[in-house]
Design an enzyme around this catalytic site. Structure first.
Site, PDB file in Angstrom:
ATOM      1  CB  ILE A 101      -1.031   0.109   1.336  1.00 20.46           C
ATOM      2  CG1 ILE A 101      -1.825  -1.202   0.994  1.00 20.46           C
ATOM      3  CG2 ILE A 101      -1.731   1.401   1.476  1.00 20.46           C
ATOM      4  CD1 ILE A 101      -2.821  -1.288   2.308  1.00 20.46           C
ATOM      5  CB  SER A 126      -4.995  -2.814  10.221  1.00 23.67           C
ATOM      6  OG  SER A 126      -5.399  -4.257   9.838  1.00 23.67           O
ATOM      7  CE1 TYR A 134       0.214  -5.919  10.844  1.00 26.10           C
ATOM      8  CE2 TYR A 134      -2.107  -6.460  10.727  1.00 26.10           C
ATOM      9  CZ  TYR A 134      -1.231  -5.619  10.235  1.00 26.10           C
ATOM     10  OH  TYR A 134      -1.427  -4.800   8.995  1.00 26.10           O
ATOM     11  CE  LYS A 183      -1.306  -1.142  10.825  1.00 22.19           C
ATOM     12  NZ  LYS A 183      -0.350  -0.103  10.244  1.00 22.19           N
TER      13      LYS A 183
END
Length: 315
Positions: free
Chosen positions: A32, A155, A180, A184
């Site tokens: 991204i 996210s 993870y 985020k």
């Protein structure tokens, strides 16, 4: 009677010009981040690709220059897992920065738990603590711009997570995908808390949080060697394409947050359709993200873990 003309609808393929502005995109060499950089480069902005890998950065620059003739782009050696290096990296950007997109990140799928050189869990240490510390060194440059912006790439994976403030580093219960998502979430909390502190200090800098929805490699346009798309991968991704999109589209909320003067600090932006795909739109701040008490405790913990405090340079 006279009326003030309304702004035209935002068009992701017809971006406003941004000559004279400089934007740093962390992790701008891939995924991204690359598409954020490519889209911003088409506006005439000077784009700096923050990357810890010089070879990958050089490859991304070559692709970007081929796609956007005359693009004003360069690379910056930036390792968010090495906190001591960030002050020097920020100093090389010059006296002014118009925006930074905190996009770089590490995502691990399997154990074992890994740590940065500073002893922090790798995903939390890179995705959150690295950007938290970098913000400390970038804020004076952002404050020197007319309307500096910090754009934090969160996210959708964070929507179902909650922080464990007693185990931010996942020392006692390490599950990679959960860690993870929490890293985020920590980034997103910090982005909103930063804006609260900026507003309290009367700063001209704004902090915006965005997320890309569901962005798949299989739906992403080819940009070899930065991104190579195969026919097999494209076919395997067809079922998910009904509700998800490519990483080029995943870049749209961040690009709008950088460029659109109607985007304000403290807001959350994501894809229009179910928060998963489509043009960027403002969405309500998720209920758990609105908990300022959690964000304040996270800020204090982050200050202790990094040894720096972005709050000391607000104004």
């Amino acid at each position: 009677m006279s009326s003030v003309p309304s702004a035209p609808p935002w068009d992701v393929r017809r971006l406003p010009r941004a000559e004279g502005r400089t934007v740093l995109v962390t992790g701008g060499n891939a995924g991204i981040g690359y598409f954020i950089a490519e889209q911003l480069a088409t506006t005439g902005a000077a784009v700096v690709l923050g990357s810890r890998d010089p070879a990958k950065a050089a490859a991304a620059l070559a692709v970007l220059r081929a796609r956007v003739p005359g693009a004003r782009v360069r690379a910056l050696r930036l390792d968010l897992a090495d906190l001591a290096s960030l002050r020097t990296a920020a100093a090389s950007l010059g006296p002014r920065l118009d925006a930074v997109v905190h996009n770089a990140g590490v995502a691990l799928d399997h154990p074992p738990r890994r740590e940065t050189a500073d002893g922090h869990e790798l995903m939390f240490g890179t995705n959150h603590l690295g950007h938290f510390a970098l913000t400390r060194w970038l804020l004076p440059l952002l404050a020197a711009a007319p309307a500096g912006r910090v754009v934090t790439m969160g996210s959708f994976a964070a929507k179902t997570e909650r922080l464990d403030l007693a185990d931010l580093q996942s020392r006692h219960d390490y599950r990679p995908k959960r860690s993870y998502g929490r890293s985020k979430l920590a980034q997103m909390h910090a982005g909103l808390e930063l804006d609260r502190r900026l507003r309290a200090a009367g700063s001209t800098v704004a902090s915006v949080v965005v997320h890309p929805g569901g962005a798949l490699d299989s739906r992403t346009p080819a940009r070899p060697p930065v991104h190579v798309r195969t026919a097999g991968g494209w076919l395997r991704g067809l079922p998910a394409a009904v509700v998800l999109q490519g990483k080029d589209a995943g870049a749209w909320p961040a690009v709008r947050a950088v460029l659109d003067p109607a985007v304000a600090g403290g807001q959350l932006w994501g894809p229009r359709v179910l928060g998963l795909r489509g043009a960027p739109r403002r969405e309500p701040v998720w209920h758990h993200l609105a908990d300022a008490a959690v964000a304040d405790r996270l800020w204090a913990a982050s200050r202790e873990l990094t040894g720096v405090d972005p709050g000391t340079v607000l104004g």
